[in-house]
Design a protein around this motif. Sequence first.
Motif, mmCIF file in Angstrom:
data_model
loop_
_atom_site.group_PDB
_atom_site.id
_atom_site.type_symbol
_atom_site.label_atom_id
_atom_site.label_comp_id
_atom_site.label_asym_id
_atom_site.label_seq_id
_atom_site.Cartn_x
_atom_site.Cartn_y
_atom_site.Cartn_z
ATOM 1 N N LEU A 40 0.825 -1.214 0.000
ATOM 2 C CA LEU A 40 0.000 0.000 0.000
ATOM 3 C C LEU A 40 0.857 1.261 0.000
ATOM 4 O O LEU A 40 0.477 2.283 -0.572
ATOM 5 N N SER A 58 2.426 4.705 0.621
ATOM 6 C CA SER A 58 1.858 5.958 1.129
ATOM 7 C C SER A 58 0.339 5.975 1.060
ATOM 8 O O SER A 58 -0.318 6.780 1.722
ATOM 9 N N ASN A 59 -0.250 5.085 0.257
ATOM 10 C CA ASN A 59 -1.717 5.021 0.164
ATOM 11 C C ASN A 59 -2.352 4.615 1.493
ATOM 12 O O ASN A 59 -3.543 4.832 1.710
ATOM 13 N N GLN A 99 -4.472 7.041 3.426
ATOM 14 C CA GLN A 99 -5.839 7.352 3.008
ATOM 15 C C GLN A 99 -6.876 6.475 3.721
ATOM 16 O O GLN A 99 -8.074 6.713 3.618
#
Length: 306
Positions: free
Chosen positions: A275, A277-278, A281
């Motif tokens: 994932l 840096s996602n 979110q």
Amino acid sequence: MPYLTSAREISAIVAEYTNAKTLWIDTEVADYKSRNPRLSLIQVLDNPKDMSGDRVYLLDVLDQPNIIAEFIEKIMINSAIEKVFHNASYDLKLLGNKKAKNITCTLDMAKKIPYYLLPLPNYQLKTIATSLCSFNNIEKQEQTSDWGKRPLTEEQIEYAYLDCIYLAQIHSNLLDLQAQASPDPATEDLISLSSRYSQLEQQYKLLNSEFEHLQERMKKAMQAQNISETAYYKLTSYERTTVKATFTELARLAQSEGINLDFPITLTQKLKKDLGSNLEQLSVDIEKTTSWRLSSKTQESDIEDE
């Protein structure tokens, strides 16, 4: 042992029992294999030191629902009185069930004692009483006799009162074992503990290695020789079916069919890496736990030397 049959006599002794701190209780049930079992006897001991049976009262409650209700109300629901049973879940079915308070089960106690302190083949009352309390020649054949027939035989009456004596002695011995198994950590002798642990650690590694090796050899030999049972062991097989689907397909199906699959997913190190840096979110719940590991300082030194 006092054998009480009249409602007046039973009510009087139940009233006395309301002042007790602990009672050791057993029951005998008529028609126990039927859909409508009937409580036949309630055996009660209020003095664990009594080995004569003088303090064991046999309360004949067969077809006396009012007396049973009185016992439940004044004794079983009374949280100030500890009630000790063996295999309490069985007795409680006819003695208040979930309404009963302050129940101690010697069967549960025995199961929680580490095996090395109580190495038994099973936790039946007869087994524990014989091994732990040194009672001999315990007869259990009357357990399956007809407890709905009156008058009771002398053998039934003797059997009924003895179980309470066994129960009290088992309870006392299990309390001692509990204390051995769970001493105060703040006062433990760490030098003695470390020494014993170190001795057992090497023995455990050797025994576990041999045990696992022999287990695999036996399984292979029995399969190769087409033998399903020996004098001591039985070989059985089972199949495990694992159903796997890709996350993408699962998500597509849930969306197209309107299936609610909103449940938390534990993110492994690999998933978090994928994932990247996602991950920021996502709304995540973070749970932190602390685990402790005991390791040998000798092993750590060996690793450092390498």
